[in-house]
Design an enzyme around this catalytic site. Structure first.
Site, PDB file in Angstrom:
ATOM      1  N   GLY A  19      -2.339   2.831  -0.467  1.00 51.14           N
ATOM      2  CA  GLY A  19      -3.532   3.526  -0.010  1.00 51.14           C
ATOM      3  C   GLY A  19      -4.345   4.064  -1.171  1.00 51.14           C
ATOM      4  N   GLY A  21      -7.504   6.889  -2.089  1.00 47.74           N
ATOM      5  CA  GLY A  21      -8.329   7.982  -1.606  1.00 47.74           C
ATOM      6  C   GLY A  21      -9.266   8.475  -2.680  1.00 47.74           C
ATOM      7  CB  ALA A  22     -12.007  10.937  -2.538  1.00 45.98           C
ATOM      8  CB  THR A  23      -8.182  13.421  -4.806  1.00 47.36           C
ATOM      9  OG1 THR A  23      -7.263  13.255  -3.711  1.00 47.36           O
ATOM     10  CG2 THR A  23      -9.399  14.205  -4.336  1.00 47.36           C
ATOM     11  CB  VAL A  26      -0.890   6.699  -1.419  1.00 45.98           C
ATOM     12  CG1 VAL A  26       0.476   7.026  -0.820  1.00 45.98           C
ATOM     13  CG2 VAL A  26      -1.856   7.870  -1.222  1.00 45.98           C
ATOM     14  CE  LYS A  41      -4.254  12.121  -2.479  1.00 49.13           C
ATOM     15  NZ  LYS A  41      -4.931  12.961  -1.462  1.00 49.13           N
ATOM     16  CG  ASP A 134     -12.953  13.363   5.039  1.00 44.95           C
ATOM     17  OD1 ASP A 134     -13.811  12.848   5.782  1.00 44.95           O
ATOM     18  OD2 ASP A 134     -12.498  12.775   4.036  1.00 44.95           O
TER      19      ASP A 134
END
Length: 271
Positions: A19, A21-23, A26, A41, A134
């Site tokens: 995965g 994500g913005a930060t 994963v 993560k 979000d």
């Protein structure tokens, strides 16, 4: 080429990213002693504030419909922080909705299960004084229970914020197709207007997520998609009461409004 990396208690392979994500990304991890699988993560060091917010939220939020947080560790080579969380084998809800069998939304029985789990997780979130900020299918993970059924869990608390009824915040956070009209307006239409938002932003995002899960598509769709900010804003801010979706079928065409779920929806009562 795959490379093994490690924290104090876990190992993972760089080619097993499950995965993004913005930060941070994963990865699928394995405990060095027990062999238990988990999600790791790997957080970008530029997002220290978001990391602290996410850890704070997940330590307080303990619920079957919220992703479990185990601990915070650090990559031995890069020293980047790593959130150790439960592994949800099925990925996220957006990936489930992209399966051909769910092109028109989840089947009714599965939708009702999802609805129950999401509401339960959201209730726990509010009881503990948090706003997610979000909510969307991509931030709802899907685990597989012992009986083979799906368990839906809220995840990704990098934008979560302690927020009580009557409190306000000013940050422009969220994802375009699920954004509350007030945040959308400030982010894309009138960027210098005063900004002040409350907990209702979660309710709007929740409604858009429920619609997407029931139908297989987002509720408001300009012909040019998210690139047409002005038409999108017109859709979400100028719709009549009772309208639940809108669609533009040509570049200069009128918006077609709907007050009922589409006939392709797999729910028995579409009103």
């Amino acid at each position: 080429m795959s490379t093994y990396r490690a924290t104090e208690n876990y190992v993972y392979k760089t080619d097993e990213c499950i995965g993004r994500g913005a930060t941070g990304d994963v990865y699928k991890g394995v405990h060095k002693v027990t062999g238990e699988h988990c999600a790791l993560k790997l957080c970008d060091s530029r997002f220290t504030q978001q990391l602290q917010r996410e850890v704070e939220a997940m330590r307080q939020l303990q619920h079957p419909n919220i992703t479990k947080f185990y601990q915070l560790e650090y990559d031995k080579e890069s020293a980047k922080p790593i959130l150790v969380m439960e592994l949800c084998e099925k990925g996220n809800l957006l990936e489930v909705l992209r399966e051909p069998s769910n092109a028109f939304g989840l089947p009714e029985e599965e939708y009702l299960r999802f609805f129950s789990h999401l509401v339960s997780g959201m209730k726990h979130l509010r009881q503990n004084g948090f706003s997610h900020r979000d909510i969307k299918p991509g931030n709802i993970l899907v685990c597989i229970a012992d009986d083979g059924s799906y368990v839906y869990k809220l995840s990704d608390f990098g934008t979560a914020k302690p927020l009580k009824d009557g409190d306000f915040f000013q940050s422009l956070v969220g994802t375009e197709e699920y954004l509350h009209p007030d945040i959308f307006k400030t982010a894309f239409i009138e960027r210098h207007r005063p900004r002040e938002f409350d907990i209702s932003v979660d309710l709007w995002s929740l409604g858009a997520t429920l619609y997407h899960t029931a139908t297989g598509k987002v509720p408001f769709q300009p012909f040019h998609g998210r690139g047409d900010k002005h038409t999108m804003f017109q859709m979400i801010s100028h719709k009549d009461p009772g309208v639940i979706s809108g669609e533009q079928t040509s570049a200069t065409g009128d918006i077609i409004w709907f007050k009922e779920l589409p006939k392709t929806c797999r729910l028995s009562n579409r009103r």
